[in-house]
Design a protein around this motif. Structure first.
Motif, short mmCIF file in Angstrom:
data_model
loop_
_atom_site.label_atom_id
_atom_site.label_comp_id
_atom_site.label_asym_id
_atom_site.label_seq_id
_atom_site.Cartn_x
_atom_site.Cartn_y
_atom_site.Cartn_z
N GLU A 179 0.83 -1.19 0.00
CA GLU A 179 0.00 0.00 0.00
C GLU A 179 0.87 1.26 0.00
N ASP A 180 0.50 2.21 -0.83
CA ASP A 180 1.19 3.50 -0.86
C ASP A 180 0.76 4.30 0.37
N LEU A 181 1.72 4.66 1.21
CA LEU A 181 1.39 5.31 2.48
C LEU A 181 1.61 6.82 2.46
N THR A 182 1.97 7.37 1.29
CA THR A 182 2.39 8.77 1.25
C THR A 182 1.38 9.70 1.91
N ASP A 183 0.12 9.58 1.52
CA ASP A 183 -0.88 10.51 2.05
C ASP A 183 -1.16 10.28 3.52
N ARG A 184 -1.20 9.00 3.88
CA ARG A 184 -1.46 8.70 5.29
C ARG A 184 -0.38 9.30 6.17
N VAL A 185 0.87 9.17 5.71
CA VAL A 185 1.97 9.71 6.50
C VAL A 185 1.84 11.22 6.63
N LYS A 186 1.45 11.86 5.52
CA LYS A 186 1.32 13.32 5.51
C LYS A 186 0.25 13.77 6.50
N ASN A 187 -0.83 12.99 6.58
CA ASN A 187 -1.97 13.42 7.39
C ASN A 187 -1.91 12.98 8.84
N ASP A 188 -0.86 12.25 9.19
CA ASP A 188 -0.80 11.74 10.55
C ASP A 188 0.20 12.56 11.36
N SER A 189 -0.32 13.51 12.13
CA SER A 189 0.60 14.39 12.84
C SER A 189 1.27 13.68 14.01
N ALA A 190 0.57 12.73 14.61
CA ALA A 190 1.14 12.04 15.77
C ALA A 190 2.39 11.25 15.40
N LEU A 191 2.48 10.89 14.15
CA LEU A 191 3.64 10.10 13.71
C LEU A 191 4.92 10.92 13.76
N GLN A 192 4.78 12.24 13.65
CA GLN A 192 5.95 13.14 13.63
C GLN A 192 6.96 12.69 12.59
N TRP A 193 6.51 12.64 11.38
CA TRP A 193 7.31 12.11 10.28
C TRP A 193 8.65 12.82 10.17
N ASN A 194 8.64 14.14 10.41
CA ASN A 194 9.89 14.88 10.20
C ASN A 194 10.91 14.69 11.30
#
Lengths: 344, 379, 497
Positions: C112-127
């Motif tokens: 599954e392409d997770l790009t959008d989910r990652v963008k929209n999940d602030s709790a993940l703190q991707w950066n």
């Protein structure tokens, strides 16, 4: 029953001279040591900490190192159901498949010894043609049940018409060799097709898949081993029973099987051991529910290298029941047989 | 147990009679068909599938897999292409010993063929079969001699042949010897009977790890032994023949019990009278063994050795765990070869190796059975 | 026998009762996923599987989704999951696997392409996740497919006490490494009277040997940033395995095979770790695992005696235009320190979570929530300090918050050393991405690994080794299709025209 004598066990009834006996014991104990020492090492490794395993050879608990039950605790309490579930699976799959295999296999073996088969080349040819049709149907995109039905229909049709005209064929020995030849392909080549087979039947990750596969895989071994034992059963007994009007099934069950008990027991043990310990097929046909113990053992080698201490515990608890069974069944191998033929 | 008592009791009820009679007529089929059908169902499909796979190359397409037919490319790679050194080995210039061995073995083959051709049993089919068998056996011998007795190195095929030849013969000798020792009337023989079975009961993966512990020269239990002979510094497991030896010792340890128990059961089923009569005639132990015991257990011997040969060709767990096929490719068996490239998703190449194995085992198996079955039957 | 069975049954029933009880106490706050079961497959731990299993009940409490962790032996995880996905059996909804395998999983569309989910999940703190793992490791063709749960790359570990005593500095180049190893080889390093070893590496075949070699070769091969790539020419897909750089690395590797335990050719990373933490080696090359392992009192005798540094580098690197080894200069090695080019190798890539595209929408949502939950700093900053989890640091916050580290038993200095080495590797713009193209397993595990084993065992010479690897790689590339492999390689390096 008077005509049949029971014997106490071994062949040599001559007394053994003292030097021969000493030499025999030396040899027997030497091999006992060879067999037991590795197992002893497993047992002590199961009582060591990782530090003691990696630190060098320590032999005797309490003298060389302080034994600990940490590994046992980990396997039985930390892993808990991850140990017990595979354990149950192994027991169920092992015993069931072995029982079925030994039953079907000894029937076939008996038949190959006492009955004469002649499979015509015509029948074999029909089968190949039917198979080809089934394959073509499936490759052409038809669903496999259709291919199966078409194949069977063509096979029956050909068998009853064309195939009857061919007289020559293959005999008992050829059938036996065909059976054993099914074990020649290494599992690594067959495991994916078998996986797809059970995936189509929706049987992946069930006991049934393992039981069926093990039965098929080990049948040839049972057939071959039991053939030799049945051959050594005196045919006169069966002949007289047949004259008395016993059916082939009854002869098989009441005369032949009891006479071949040592062979049956030995064969049972082998097949049980094979099914108990099989790895690759179990790996592929199971995922969450039906995993067996060999997977648990192999899994102890992961990113941190082999966890010898856990592995030793697992191997020990794995062979426990099989040893118990061997001890229980050893009596039958040793018991001796109904020897001496019919006298009258 | 009563054999004679009630064979007719079953037939008592009248409805059963026709069914039973019918069943009796088909007994031949009823006995053998379940086994044949099960084997057929589970062998034909994998056999054909892997044959097709060995002629193709696996690729992954959108959401699934695709098999691309490539003809014999996978086989060509093994026999002539870039995998040839891996599969067949590298041959070096022949040494005098190699030449002597070749001459001796080929001479023996020629003699056997000649004897058959001049003998009374000559048939065209038999002769063709024997010439063919001799040719294949000759090629295998050539391969073994050229890669082992020279500066070259053996490929996985030759390594497997070595494993099978050494393992099965040692296992047979040991198993037979132990069985003969255990059938004697010695106190404690039941103890040995069970103990000798133990190695077979451990899962092969487990045996492999066990031997990896045992052969460890720095922390294994035999460390004092290695240290005493100065082997800790050269580590015999990283020497090609040392590593192969370790693999073979493990295999012998595990599977001697198999031969032991089959032969034991076979000897136990021997009719007593034969031995007793021979002893009365004044035969010594050796004579009793050669004249009576051995011919009587020959069928069991043929079977058990055949099964061990077939299983031995599939050796994989020991080399895989013990050395992963190393040092270099020294301990890699054919099945391990197939397994390694299978794990790297070269399913076609793997199936091709498996099929080469199948061909070799079939050849060895058929030759073996044809050679020994008549003798066993005659005995 | 029957008694054993009976006992086993009693135990089983007992276990069942316990399990049932623990399931019963489920009080929820937000049951958005209640009734959903996520089947996650990974290898049989304790590493990786342990934290997933431990945190699954908390996650269930929070969201209502039940997480079932399925484990298979490590060696067969790749094949097993790929078989499951490719035959559309789909018995797994998500997998925690090696992102290196994306080369095989992504192109056929199993993940599954997770790009959008990652963008929209602030709790993940991707950066907060280190740039290398965010932009390269989790990404394929510019899209995010995995959530990092672990940061894997290789470092060099050394015995600080020994080096200090003899006035030696931690190795900066591979030449330093060799001379230090030679210095200690044959000396008693742990006081047991037995001679010990200068360097312990995993050189066993079909184990971790090829990663160790790439760690060495990378220093000579890649000097201009991750996008330069260390395996193939990014224009022609010609392997970089037959040149003076590869030869230099092979020579170093062969030398190291002789400065170590006599059994080194048959030792995998488990053996080399065991030897290192029992004080028998002066140097070792490994993933982050040695750090927590060395402070574990049940396994280690070298607590607080271990230092870690970024992978040694080289003063000479391959000039791709002339195909020669030349001295580093500002244009050739823009990221060099003191004229030494370091190329830390993200071997294996760090365990990451990915989601099966064929799972149902709701399960995918739940699976993403679970993976995100595992990666969020609140959970991961604790997990990376526990040796048993097998998780190594991969977020910036893992380095700033020292509390969990010292709580785990590391001394301040040890924690600083260990994290320092990790941080300097992580921040390097010249990190080497592991090979991620279709059939990577063949290129590395089969072709490269076998050639290395044969080279070390003396079966083939240096030039034969390089030719063999190159020929095998080229044959495979042509077999699959040079252009498609080139595209995949460039995608993995996020090279876009």
């Amino acid at each position: 029953m008077a005509s049949i004598r029971r014997r106490g066990g071994s062949v040599s009834t001559t007394s053994i001279s003292f030097p021969a006996m000493t030499l025999s014991y030396i040899a027997l104990f030497a091999w006992t040591f060879v067999v037991l020492f590795p197992l002893y090492w497993l047992a002590v490794t199961a009582l060591k900490t990782p530090l003691e395993v990696n630190g060098g050879p320590f032999y005797i608990p309490w003298r060389d190192f302080q034994p600990t039950l940490d590994s046992w605790h980990y396997i039985f309490f930390d892993l808990r159901e991850d140990t017990f579930r595979p354990y149950t699976n192994t027991v169920v799959v092992g015993l069931t498949s072995t029982a079925i295999t030994v039953l079907l296999g000894s029937m076939a073996a008996y038949a190959l010894v006492r009955m004469r088969y002649q499979v015509g080349f015509g029948a074999i040819g029909s089968f190949v043609i039917a198979l080809a049709i089934a394959v073509v149907v499936v490759v052409a995109g038809g669903p496999w049940p259709v291919g199966l039905v078409a194949g069977i229909a063509v096979f029956v049709l050909l068998l009853q018409t064309v195939a009857r005209r061919f007289k020559r064929g293959v005999g008992n020995d050829d059938i036996a060799f065909w059976m054993i030849s099914q074990r020649m392909l290494p599992p690594v080549a067959t495991v994916i097709p078998i996986y797809i087979f059970f995936q189509q039947l929706q049987l992946l990750d069930t006991w049934a898949a393992l039981i069926i596969t093990y039965t098929a895989a080990h049948l040839p071994i049972v057939v071959w081993l039991m053939r030799d034992y049945f051959q050594s059963v005196p045919v006169e007994l069966e002949e007289s029973a047949a004259i008395d009007g016993a059916s082939p099934y009854r002869i098989f069950r009441s005369i032949v099987l009891p006479l071949a008990v040592p062979g049956l027991v030995a064969t049972f043990l082998f097949v049980l051991v094979f099914a108990w310990n099989e790895y690759l097929i179990a790996l592929f046909l199971t995922s969450a529910n039906a995993q067996t113990l060999p997977l648990t053992v192999a899994a102890q080698n992961a990113t941190r290298g082999p966890q010898w201490w856990y592995m030793s515990v697992l191997i020990l608890i794995m062979i426990g029941p099989v040893i118990a069974m061997a001890i229980a069944l050893e009596r039958y191998i040793a018991k001796g047989l109904l020897v001496g033929a019919v006298k009258g | 147990m009563s054999i004679h008592a009630s064979p007719r009791a079953l037939r008592a009820s009248s409805w059963w009679r026709p069914v039973a009679a019918r069943l009796d007529r088909f007994a031949g089929g009823v006995f053998i068909l379940p086994a044949v059908l099960v084997i057929l169902a589970f062998s034909i499909f994998p056999l054909l599938t892997s044959l097709y796979v060995s002629l193709s190359r696996l690729g992954f397409s959108e959401g699934g897999v695709q098999l691309k037919f490539v003809g014999f490319a996978n086989y060509a790679k093994l026999l002539f292409g870039i995998d040839r050194p891996h599969f067949l080995g590298v041959s070096g210039p022949l040494t005098p010993i190699g030449i002597a061995v070749l001459v001796a073995i080929y001479g023996l083959f020629a003699f056997l063929l000649y004897r058959y051709a001049r003998g009374p049993n000559l048939t065209v089919g038999g002769l063709v079969g024997r010439v063919l068998a001799t040719a294949i056996a000759g090629a295998l011998v050539w391969l073994v001699v050229n890669t082992i007795l020279t500066s070259g190195r053996p490929g996985t095929l030759v390594v497997t042949l070595v494993y099978v030849a050494v393992d099965v013969s040692v296992q047979y000798l040991l198993g037979l010897g132990l069985a003969l020792l255990v059938v004697q009337h010695l106190p404690g023989r039941r103890f040995f009977r069970v103990v000798f079975l133990l190695p077979m009961m451990i899962t092969p993966v487990g045996v492999a790890y066990l031997f990896r512990m045992l052969v460890d020269t720095s922390k294994g239990p035999l460390y004092p032994l290695w240290a005493h002979f100065g082997l800790t510094d050269i580590s015999w497991v990283t020497n090609p023949w040392g590593a192969r030896l370790a693999v073979m010792v493990g295999d012998i340890w595990q599977w001697t019990p198999f031969i032991f128990i089959v032969l034991l059961a076979a000897i136990e089923t021997l009719p007593h009278e034969l031995v007793e009569a021979a002893v009365v005639d004044g035969a010594n132990r050796l004579q009793v063994f050669w004249r009576i015991t051995f011919p009587q257990i020959l069928p069991a011997t043929v079977t058990v050795v055949l099964i061990r040969i077939i299983e031995g060709f599939k050796i994989v767990d020991l080399p895989n765990v013990l050395t992963n096929g190393g040092p270099g490719t020294a301990t890699e068996s054919l099945t391990l070869h197939a397994y390694t490239i299978w794990r790297a998703l070269d399913i076609g190449g793997s199936a091709a190796v498996a099929y080469m194995l199948l061909i070799v085992v079939t050849f060895v198996g058929i030759s073996y059975v044809n050679l020994l079955r008549p003798r066993a039957a005659a005995a | 026998m029957s008694r054993i069975l009976a006992r086993a049954l009693v135990l089983l029933v007992g276990v069942g009762v316990i399990a049932a009880c623990s399931n019963g106490s489920n009080t929820s706050s937000n049951q958005s996923f209640s009734g959903t079961t996520i089947r996650v497959v990974t290898f049989t731990g304790p590493q990786i599987a342990e934290p997933l299993q431990r945190r699954a009940p908390d996650f269930e409490k929070a969201t209502g989704a039940k997480v079932q962790i399925i484990t298979v032996p490590f060696s067969d995880l790749y094949q097993k999951v790929l078989t499951d996905f490719s035959t559309k059996t789909n018995s797994y909804d998500a997998t925690v696997f090696d992102p290196q395998w994306m080369g095989d999983y992504v192109p056929p569309g199993y993940l599954e392409d997770l790009t959008d989910r990652v963008k929209n999940d602030s709790a993940l703190q991707w950066n907060d996740i280190a740039p290398f793992f965010r932009d390269f490791s989790a990404t394929f063709k510019g899209k995010v497919y995995t959530i990092p749960l672990d940061g894997d790359f290789q470092m060099v570990y050394y015995r600080k006490d020994l080096l200090q005593k003899d006035g030696l500095k931690a190795p900066e180049t591979w030449d330093d490494y060799i001379s230090i190893a030679q210095h200690f080889q044959g000396k008693d390093l742990n006081g047991d009277g037995k001679p010990d070893y200068g360097s312990c590496l995993a050189m066993k075949r079909s184990a971790q040997s090829y990663w160790a070699w790439i760690s060495i070769a990378a220093a000579y091969l890649q000097s201009q940033g991750t996008k330069q790539g260390a395996f193939f020419n990014t224009d022609t897909m010609q392997p970089l395995t037959n040149n003076p750089a590869a030869a230099a690395a092979l020579t170093v590797y062969k030398q190291l095979s002789k400065i170590g335990p006599p059994e080194q050719l048959n030792q995998d990373v488990g053996d080399s770790r065991g030897l290192f933490v029992t004080g028998r080696c002066a140097l070792s090359l490994d993933w982050g695992d040695i750090g927590p392992l060395a402070v574990d009192k049940t396994q280690s005798t070298v607590q607080d005696k271990v230092g870690a540094v970024i992978l040694p580098g080289s003063k000479k690197v391959l000039d791709r235009s002339s195909n020669q080894l030349v001295d580093c200069n500002a244009t050739l090695c823009p990221y060099a320190t003191n004229g030494v080019n370091h190329s830390p190798f993200a071997a294996f890539g760090g365990w990451s979570g990915a989601i099966n595209k064929a799972a149902s929408a709701k399960v995918k949502d739940a699976a993403f929530a679970f993976l995100s939950y595992m990666s969020q700093p609140a959970q991961s900053s604790v997990d990376v300090t526990i040796g048993k989890t097998g998780f190594n640091p991969y977020r910036s916050s893992h380095f700033t918050n020292m509390g969990p580290w010292t709580a785990s038993g590391m001394s301040d200095q040890a924690a600083k050393d260990y994290l320092g080495a990790i941080q300097s590797s992580l921040q390097s713009p010249n990190m080497v991405l592991d090979l991620r193209i279709p059939q990577t397993a063949f290129y590395q595990q089969t072709a490269l690994d076998t050639a290395l084993a044969q080279f070390l065992a003396g079966e083939i010479s240096l030039s034969q080794t390089m030719t063999q690897i190159t020929n095998q790689w080229n044959a495979k590339t042509d077999e699959i299709g040079r252009q498609s492999q080139l595209d995949a390689y460039r995608s993995s390096l996020s090279i876009t025209k």
